[in-house]
Design a protein around this motif. Structure first.
Motif, PDB file in Angstrom:
ATOM      1  N   GLY A 197       0.858  -1.271   0.041  1.00 11.49           N
ATOM      2  CA  GLY A 197       0.065  -0.184   0.002  1.00 11.49           C
ATOM      3  C   GLY A 197       0.680   1.286   0.018  1.00 11.49           C
ATOM      4  O   GLY A 197       0.215   2.523   0.294  1.00 11.49           O
ATOM      5  N   TYR A 198       2.211   1.292  -0.363  1.00 11.55           N
ATOM      6  CA  TYR A 198       3.084   2.443  -0.265  1.00 11.55           C
ATOM      7  C   TYR A 198       3.202   3.069   1.116  1.00 11.55           C
ATOM      8  O   TYR A 198       3.320   4.388   0.991  1.00 11.55           O
ATOM      9  CB  TYR A 198       2.781   3.388  -1.511  1.00 11.55           C
ATOM     10  CG  TYR A 198       2.919   2.509  -2.726  1.00 11.55           C
ATOM     11  CD1 TYR A 198       3.939   2.324  -3.446  1.00 11.55           C
ATOM     12  CD2 TYR A 198       1.623   1.742  -3.275  1.00 11.55           C
ATOM     13  CE1 TYR A 198       4.191   1.441  -4.523  1.00 11.55           C
ATOM     14  CE2 TYR A 198       1.786   1.300  -4.377  1.00 11.55           C
ATOM     15  CZ  TYR A 198       3.045   1.005  -5.041  1.00 11.55           C
ATOM     16  OH  TYR A 198       3.132   0.184  -6.376  1.00 11.55           O
ATOM     17  N   GLU A 199       2.958   2.407   1.914  1.00 11.48           N
ATOM     18  CA  GLU A 199       3.022   3.161   3.496  1.00 11.48           C
ATOM     19  C   GLU A 199       4.163   2.822   4.108  1.00 11.48           C
ATOM     20  O   GLU A 199       4.227   2.295   5.151  1.00 11.48           O
ATOM     21  CB  GLU A 199       1.455   2.695   4.371  1.00 11.48           C
ATOM     22  CG  GLU A 199       0.139   3.320   3.738  1.00 11.48           C
ATOM     23  CD  GLU A 199      -0.841   3.115   4.562  1.00 11.48           C
ATOM     24  OE1 GLU A 199      -0.719   2.906   5.792  1.00 11.48           O
ATOM     25  OE2 GLU A 199      -2.001   2.941   4.377  1.00 11.48           O
ATOM     26  N   ASP A 200       5.306   2.789   3.331  1.00  9.77           N
ATOM     27  CA  ASP A 200       6.422   2.698   4.071  1.00  9.77           C
ATOM     28  C   ASP A 200       6.991   3.676   5.146  1.00  9.77           C
ATOM     29  O   ASP A 200       7.870   2.867   5.770  1.00  9.77           O
ATOM     30  CB  ASP A 200       7.746   2.666   2.984  1.00  9.77           C
ATOM     31  CG  ASP A 200       7.649   1.568   1.892  1.00  9.77           C
ATOM     32  OD1 ASP A 200       8.471   1.006   1.778  1.00  9.77           O
ATOM     33  OD2 ASP A 200       6.638   1.231   1.394  1.00  9.77           O
ATOM     34  N   ALA A 201       6.304   4.574   5.264  1.00  9.40           N
ATOM     35  CA  ALA A 201       6.712   5.329   6.629  1.00  9.40           C
ATOM     36  C   ALA A 201       6.413   4.426   7.891  1.00  9.40           C
ATOM     37  O   ALA A 201       7.200   4.824   8.798  1.00  9.40           O
ATOM     38  CB  ALA A 201       6.007   7.076   6.537  1.00  9.40           C
ATOM     39  N   ARG A 202       5.483   3.844   7.664  1.00  4.36           N
ATOM     40  CA  ARG A 202       5.216   2.919   8.816  1.00  4.36           C
ATOM     41  C   ARG A 202       5.933   1.834   9.098  1.00  4.36           C
ATOM     42  O   ARG A 202       6.081   1.099  10.041  1.00  4.36           O
ATOM     43  CB  ARG A 202       3.724   2.596   8.800  1.00  4.36           C
ATOM     44  CG  ARG A 202       2.630   3.736   8.755  1.00  4.36           C
ATOM     45  CD  ARG A 202       1.179   3.295   8.643  1.00  4.36           C
ATOM     46  NE  ARG A 202       0.814   2.252   9.530  1.00  4.36           N
ATOM     47  CZ  ARG A 202      -0.442   1.612   9.322  1.00  4.36           C
ATOM     48  NH1 ARG A 202      -1.131   1.876   8.629  1.00  4.36           N
ATOM     49  NH2 ARG A 202      -0.743   0.785  10.393  1.00  4.36           N
ATOM     50  N   ILE A 203       6.735   1.442   8.043  1.00  3.15           N
ATOM     51  CA  ILE A 203       7.467   0.236   8.157  1.00  3.15           C
ATOM     52  C   ILE A 203       8.850   0.618   8.707  1.00  3.15           C
ATOM     53  O   ILE A 203       9.427  -0.240   9.594  1.00  3.15           O
ATOM     54  CB  ILE A 203       7.876  -0.173   6.509  1.00  3.15           C
ATOM     55  CG1 ILE A 203       6.748  -0.803   5.789  1.00  3.15           C
ATOM     56  CG2 ILE A 203       9.170  -1.103   6.680  1.00  3.15           C
ATOM     57  CD1 ILE A 203       6.814  -1.202   4.706  1.00  3.15           C
ATOM     58  N   ILE A 204       9.201   1.775   8.697  1.00  5.61           N
ATOM     59  CA  ILE A 204      10.284   2.312   9.401  1.00  5.61           C
ATOM     60  C   ILE A 204      10.153   1.957  10.804  1.00  5.61           C
ATOM     61  O   ILE A 204      11.199   1.634  11.667  1.00  5.61           O
ATOM     62  CB  ILE A 204      10.704   3.780   9.068  1.00  5.61           C
ATOM     63  CG1 ILE A 204      10.883   3.887   7.696  1.00  5.61           C
ATOM     64  CG2 ILE A 204      11.785   4.336  10.092  1.00  5.61           C
ATOM     65  CD1 ILE A 204      11.133   5.645   7.362  1.00  5.61           C
TER      66      ILE A 204
END
Length: 258
Positions: free
Chosen positions: A44-51
């Protein structure tokens, strides 16, 4: 037939052993959720939350490897891949994970797992940007005046997790691409085609993703060279079990002091 309870003198030890087994079973589920949540956010391109799913900066032993390009060993370089990752209009990424094999350390402080992942990667590219990538990556027909890239993909992932402040976090991460092929071609034909292009492997191993208008975005410089390499599907090689399923283990030698 029910198993009889042990003698009173052994009951405390029996309960402690059962509690340890339950804790490890729960930990396995939490580690599997950690990887699955990573994949849902990445799709979902929510990579900021993966950090925030990674261990804290400065944690010993942390590292990531996204290709044969090399290894990232600091929090800053590992997470750079996820910062600013775009979600262009018309782009679809769908990776679905299967066949988890997970081992939680006997000490309950770390875990190791592998997964097989399949799916599709696709999007639209401005023809001027498409000129920066090999023509065989794209479909023949245009959509709304744009080049179409639509690929079948399969990968293997390896993730080691660390229990940090009571929460399971990503500690080590590696992605192995098994194959890719444009929608209109099969992977054997595509592999044979790319093997005939000397620069394609270098292009592919440096590519992080296609950004807005299909512009190639390159992987950041690595912190050190790769120490071992993987071989994507090739007409010239046989398949191998890489990475190996994790074996039971007591403790990870790089586990930080409690």
């Amino acid at each position: 037939m029910n198993t009889p309870l042990p003698a009173t003198a052994d009951l405390a030890a029996h309960i402690a052993a059962l509690e340890a087994r339950v804790a490890r079973a729960e930990a396995r589920g939490e580690v599997e959720n950690l990887f699955s949540n990573y994949m849902h956010l990445h799709n979902g391109y929510e990579d900021a939350r993966i950090i925030d799913m990674w261990v804290k900066p400065g944690t010993p032993g942390m590292r990531a490897q996204y290709s044969n390009k090399g290894i990232y060993t600091s929090w800053e370089t590992i997470t750079e891949y996820h910062r600013g990752r775009p979600s262009p209009v018309g782009k679809l990424l769908l990776h679905y994970s299967t066949t988890p094999s997970i081992q939680v350390a006997a000490d309950g402080r770390s875990a190791r797992g592998i997964w097989i992942v399949g799916g599709v990667e696709s999007g639209l590219t401005d023809p001027a940007q498409a000129a920066n990538a090999p023509e065989f990556l794209y479909e023949k027909d245009l959509v709304n005046g744009q080049k179409v890239w639509a690929h079948w993909v399969a990968m293997k992932y390896e993730m080691h997790a660390l229990l940090q402040d009571g929460v399971w976090k990503i500690w080590r991460f590696r992605c192995f691409e098994v194959f890719r092929a444009p929608y209109g071609r099969n992977w054997i034909d595509f592999a044979a085609c790319t093997e005939a292009v000397p620069d394609f492997q270098r292009f592919h191993e440096n590519l992080a993703y296609f950004g807005h208008d299909g512009k190639p975005v390159w992987l950041p410089d690595t912190d050190r060279p790769a120490e071992d390499f993987y071989q994507a599907y090739s007409t010239q090689t046989a398949q191998a079990v890489v990475p190996r399923p994790p074996a039971p283990y007591d403790t990870d030698p790089e586990t930080p002091a409690a």
